[in-house]
Design an enzyme around this catalytic site. Structure first.
Site, short mmCIF file in Angstrom:
data_model
loop_
_atom_site.label_atom_id
_atom_site.label_comp_id
_atom_site.label_asym_id
_atom_site.label_seq_id
_atom_site.Cartn_x
_atom_site.Cartn_y
_atom_site.Cartn_z
N GLU A 1 77.17 64.63 26.30
CA GLU A 1 76.46 65.24 25.80
C GLU A 1 75.36 64.90 25.82
O GLU A 1 73.94 64.40 26.11
CB GLU A 1 76.55 64.16 24.28
CG GLU A 1 78.44 64.59 24.05
CD GLU A 1 78.39 62.82 23.01
OE1 GLU A 1 77.39 62.44 22.09
OE2 GLU A 1 79.76 62.21 22.32
N LYS B 1 71.54 64.43 25.19
CA LYS B 1 70.66 63.15 24.52
C LYS B 1 69.78 63.40 23.84
O LYS B 1 69.09 63.76 23.94
CB LYS B 1 70.40 61.93 25.26
CG LYS B 1 69.57 61.17 24.49
CD LYS B 1 68.78 59.89 25.38
CE LYS B 1 68.33 58.47 24.67
NZ LYS B 1 67.72 58.23 23.89
N ASP C 1 66.47 64.86 21.32
CA ASP C 1 65.34 63.55 20.77
C ASP C 1 64.81 64.50 19.63
O ASP C 1 63.77 65.28 19.03
CB ASP C 1 64.35 64.44 22.21
CG ASP C 1 63.10 62.99 22.41
OD1 ASP C 1 63.16 62.31 21.77
OD2 ASP C 1 61.98 63.48 22.94
N TYR D 1 77.55 63.45 16.13
CA TYR D 1 78.43 63.20 17.69
C TYR D 1 79.10 61.23 16.64
O TYR D 1 80.03 60.83 17.74
CB TYR D 1 77.42 62.65 18.42
CG TYR D 1 76.24 61.85 18.40
CD1 TYR D 1 76.58 60.14 17.53
CD2 TYR D 1 75.23 62.57 17.89
CE1 TYR D 1 75.81 59.70 17.83
CE2 TYR D 1 73.76 61.13 18.04
CZ TYR D 1 73.88 60.22 18.12
OH TYR D 1 73.00 59.76 17.54
N LYS E 1 68.24 58.76 32.01
CA LYS E 1 67.06 59.76 31.18
C LYS E 1 66.11 60.68 32.18
O LYS E 1 66.23 60.20 33.30
CB LYS E 1 65.78 58.14 30.90
CG LYS E 1 66.13 57.71 29.45
CD LYS E 1 65.88 58.23 27.96
CE LYS E 1 66.22 57.87 27.09
NZ LYS E 1 65.09 56.54 27.08
N CYS F 1 22.79 71.56 31.86
CA CYS F 1 23.39 71.86 31.53
C CYS F 1 24.01 73.89 31.53
O CYS F 1 23.11 74.60 31.72
CB CYS F 1 23.29 72.10 30.05
SG CYS F 1 24.27 72.76 28.86
N CYS G 1 23.03 75.98 28.39
CA CYS G 1 21.44 75.79 28.07
C CYS G 1 20.31 75.36 29.36
O CYS G 1 18.74 75.95 29.26
CB CYS G 1 20.68 74.68 27.01
SG CYS G 1 21.10 72.90 27.27
N CYS H 1 24.57 66.93 26.85
CA CYS H 1 23.00 67.81 27.10
C CYS H 1 22.61 67.34 25.22
O CYS H 1 23.47 67.23 24.05
CB CYS H 1 23.69 69.12 26.72
SG CYS H 1 22.39 70.48 26.43
N CYS I 1 20.99 74.02 22.43
CA CYS I 1 22.02 74.72 22.75
C CYS I 1 22.55 75.54 22.51
O CYS I 1 23.65 75.35 21.64
CB CYS I 1 22.34 73.67 24.49
SG CYS I 1 23.94 73.92 24.99
S1 IVH Z 1 75.48 57.72 21.03
C1 IVH Z 1 75.75 53.06 19.21
N1 IVH Z 1 74.98 60.30 21.48
O1 IVH Z 1 69.68 57.70 20.93
C2 IVH Z 1 75.69 54.69 20.24
N2 IVH Z 1 73.17 58.81 21.18
O2 IVH Z 1 69.24 55.69 22.66
C3 IVH Z 1 74.99 55.24 19.31
N3 IVH Z 1 71.07 60.39 20.60
O3 IVH Z 1 70.10 56.40 18.36
C4 IVH Z 1 74.04 56.60 19.98
N4 IVH Z 1 71.61 61.82 21.65
O4 IVH Z 1 68.99 58.60 18.14
C5 IVH Z 1 74.81 59.58 20.83
N5 IVH Z 1 74.54 62.69 22.10
C6 IVH Z 1 74.02 61.29 21.71
C7 IVH Z 1 72.44 61.36 21.02
C8 IVH Z 1 72.27 60.38 20.70
C9 IVH Z 1 70.52 61.49 21.25
C10 IVH Z 1 69.73 59.19 20.35
C11 IVH Z 1 70.04 58.28 19.14
C12 IVH Z 1 70.25 56.73 19.27
C13 IVH Z 1 69.66 56.62 20.62
C14 IVH Z 1 70.20 55.39 21.77
#
Ligand code: IVH
Length: 705
Positions: free
Chosen positions: A117, A119, A121, A231, A318, A412, A415, A430, A435
């Site tokens: 999945e 991640k 932000d 999720y 990451k 400068c 000026c 300056c 200026c």
């Molecule tokens: S699963 C127990 N799935 O990442 C595990 N987390 O670093 C529960 N996050 O606190 C997290 N996308 O805020 C999961 N597809 C995803 C996610 C996800 C973003 C975030 C979430 C979590 C943090 C952990």
């Protein structure tokens, strides 16, 4: 103990604490730009709570202590999660991912199917549905307890108030988890608006999502166009045995689920998938910071379990920050409003983290030297926090023999005045106040949203006005006539009329805006507000000593020195005077609630026990107004030694006069009901209630009664 005398110090301190707490609440909840730690906030709140419980009459309905639960530093109720919201173990390399797979293989005896999945932000949320109805929304908080944000969760359009079948038929309580996020485009629009308003920008989508969800007013949240992906569901619905099925179930129940999900049988293809997302992440309309790999089978998840921090059945891969190579075409120097001269690398445009980068600041001379950046160099660029581009390093391999070290110019670029770098300072400046580059930047600052806020007065118009010598100082802006403006190409009858009207409409800025607009070094909007609230009038601020300035909460010695220097410098004093002469009238600071609300006092002569600025601050701390001239509306004139024409005016108009001693006594016991006092004044009784017979005037500072 109502009726008990509250000392002047205590009243003033309580008012100051309320002001500071309100200010920090605003920074935290509205601007999402806190300036103090939660700990420091708590200290202020506790102090105010202690004062209010010792003196209940100090407690006002709108006190920050009344708007938040006792002892809480935020207005959101704390809620305990049904099960802890854990975080994820991180993987930064392919090897880390392989090790995760190995651990699972060892524990389970064979390769696990993995779900990949994205991640997101954003901000983790936990939403409770009971019998299919949304009951509660909470932030992650510390994982055990979060903040209750139900109303705000409901303001995220995509999150359903009730689940569709099969979710609707679940008779129990489901805790659904996911991520609330702000799409990139929404952030760009929001930051455009905030920049126009002179507000601090959100550094990234995550901060913006978090700030938007933790709003006091759900309507603000609604206006932020947040979105969400879910999720997880606890307990898992009947008949659902895998993560991949769970995602489909959530989707079926009407919850938004990210379509970019993949089931990888036996975890095969994971390395390619990660590389693929790393390359394509910037094509997504939202920000991701990695890919989450989860063991698909729920029974296996159960068996693998979790440690105190993170589950053993998942890992977050990451992405490294994206770095790109390009070439330095030129090193320019730009002159800022305060005369700071900043080197800037002009780059061969390069796509970094989703946007084209063609300039990067090199900050100052030392930074250029440390990195030894030269024209023609190949360099590595990345985005700090994925937003602000920075030059990471020079690839010296490609350097030609002809290349030379960068030298900061000695004159400068605008000026030609000699540039100065003070010993111990990194910044080259300056120092010529005339200026043109500084004048232009100063004008841009003067008309900006947080300052005088003159709509329609953009940099191009200002540049025209400066080059045509129609404007030499900011004060000239307020003297512009329609015919002056019509000299600018493209400026017709209508637009020049509108611009003149826009300028005139801003002739009476608040004192805080006025102070900010002056462009005093170190004085941002917040400091300007603090100073305005403390001194109340421009005169008060101008006559304050460095010590008095430094005594203002939130104003340190450097800032105090800078303000003092500015208002007494030839250039600063002239700028202020010119603005006043041009008809700009800064308006006193917002009034504080207090027993002297509605009372207007005028100070005249010299007080022996406190400075003029202190006395004015005391009056404002009690909710009164300190004015500079006497009129029939003046409640009383406080006359110190050698009082002059104001005292005479008070006598002529029949305005009561207090000597210093009586003023002091009144400060200590300000319990007189202000309404009564105003009434008394209007009916001529005030003299008596203040201790002198109606009509009698106390002279100088020595009067007795
Ligand atoms: S699963 C127990 N799935 O990442 C595990 N987390 O670093 C529960 N996050 O606190 C997290 N996308 O805020 C999961 N597809 C995803 C996610 C996800 C973003 C975030 C979430 C979590 C943090 C952990």
């Amino acid at each position: 103990m109502p009726g008990a005398t509250v000392s002047r110090e205590v009243r003033a301190r309580a008012a100051e604490l309320r002001r500071q707490l309100n200010h920090h609440n605003y920074l935290y909840f509205v601007l999402d730009a806190p300036e103090i730690s939660d700990f420091d906030y708590d200290q202020l709140l506790r102090e105010l709570q202690a004062l209010e419980s010792a003196y209940p009459q100090l407690r006002t309905k709108d006190s920050p202590t009344q708007r938040v639960g006792a002892g809480l530093a935020t207005p959101f109720r704390k809620v305990r999660h049904l099960s802890p919201m854990r975080s994820l173990a991180n993987a930064f390399t392919e090897t880390d991912v392989e090790q995760f797979r190995d651990r699972v293989r060892r524990a389970m005896g064979s390769d696990a199917d993995l779900v990949a999945e994205l991640k997101m932000d954003g901000l983790a949320v936990s939403i409770t549905y009971s019998r299919g109805e949304l009951r509660q929304g909470a932030t992650r908080g510390d994982g055990e307890t979060g903040e209750e944000i139900t109303a705000n969760v409901r303001a995220v359009g995509e999150i359903p108030g009730s689940l569709a079948p099969p979710g609707a038929s679940d008779s129990g309580t489901l805790e659904i988890r996911g991520e609330v996020y702000m799409p990139k485009e929404v952030l760009a629009g929001l930051n455009r608006t905030r920049s126009e308003l002179g507000m601090e920008l959100y550094a990234n989508c995550r901060n913006a999502a978090a700030g938007s969800l933790r709003q006091l007013d759900p309507e603000v949240t609604r206006s932020r166009h947040l979105r969400a992906f879910f999720y997880s569901c606890d307990p898992p619905p009947p008949g659902v045995h895998s993560q991949f099925e769970l995602l489909a179930w959530l989707e079926g129940a009407g919850l938004p689920v990210n379509p970019e999900r993949r089931l990888l049988p036996g975890g095969r293809g994971v390395v390619e998938l990660l590389a693929d997302w790393q390359a394509r992440r910037h094509l997504l309309p939202y920000e991701i910071d990695g890919v989450v790999l989860k063991v698909d089978r729920l029974a296996w998840q159960e068996e693998l379990g979790a440690d105190s921090r993170a589950p053993r059945w998942a890992v977050a891969y990451k992405f490294p920050p994206e770095e790109r190579e390009t070439r330095v075409l030129e090193i320019q120097v730009s002159v800022g409003r305060t005369g700071a001269v900043t080197p800037l690398a002009v780059l061969e445009p390069v796509l970094v983290a989703g946007s084209m980068v063609s300039h990067v600041t090199l900050h100052n001379e030392d930074q250029v030297k440390a990195k030894d950046v030269r024209v023609g160099d190949r360099v590595v660029i990345r985005k700090a926090g994925d937003v602000i581009p920075e030059l990471v390093r020079v690839l010296s391999a490609g350097r030609t023999a002809a290349s030379t070290e960068f030298r900061m110019p000695t004159r400068c670029p605008s000026c030609e005045a000699g540039l100065v770098r003070e010993p111990g300072e990194a910044v080259t400046r300056c120092l010529n106040p005339l200026c043109p580059a500084q004048v232009q930047r100063g004008l841009e600052h003067m008309v900006s949203r947080g300052a005088i806020d003159i709509d329609r007065m953009g940099p191009a118009i200002l540049a025209e006005l400066v080059s045509r010598r129609l404007v030499r100082t900011p004060a000239d802006l307020f003297r512009l006539s329609q015919s002056d403006l019509q000299q600018i190409p493209g400026m017709g009858e209508r637009s020049s009329r509108q611009l003149v009207a826009a300028i005139q409409a801003r002739r009476r800025p608040s004192l805080a805006r006025f102070l900010y607009a002056l462009g005093i070094r170190h004085v941002g909007e917040r400091t300007a507000e603090l100073l305005a609230a403390h001194f109340g009038t421009l005169e008060g601020l101008r006559s304050a000593s460095v010590e008095e300035l430094a005594a203002v909460g939130g104003v340190g010695p450097v800032l105090a020195g800078s303000v003092h220097h500015f208002v007494h410098s030839d250039g600063g004093a002239a700028l202020i005077d010119q603005l006043l002469e041009a008809g700009v009238e800064p308006q006193g600071a917002a009034r504080i609630e207090g027993p002297w609300r509605g009372l207007t006092l005028v100070l005249t002569g010299t007080l022996s026990r406190r400075s003029r600025a202190e006395a004015e601050a005391e009056i404002r701390a009690l909710g009164g107004t300190s004015a500079s001239s006497v009129s029939r509306k003046t409640t009383a004139v406080v006359a110190g030694a050698s009082a002059g024409s104001k005292l005479a005016t008070a006598t002529r108009l029949g305005v009561p006069v207090l000597d210093e001693e009586r003023f002091e006594r009144w400060l200590v016991a300000p319990e007189l009901d202000p309404a009564e006092l105003v009434e008394e004044r209007d009916s001529g009784q005030l003299h008596e209630s203040l201790g002198f017979p109606s009509g009698e005037v106390q002279r100088g500072g020595k009067g007795t009664n």
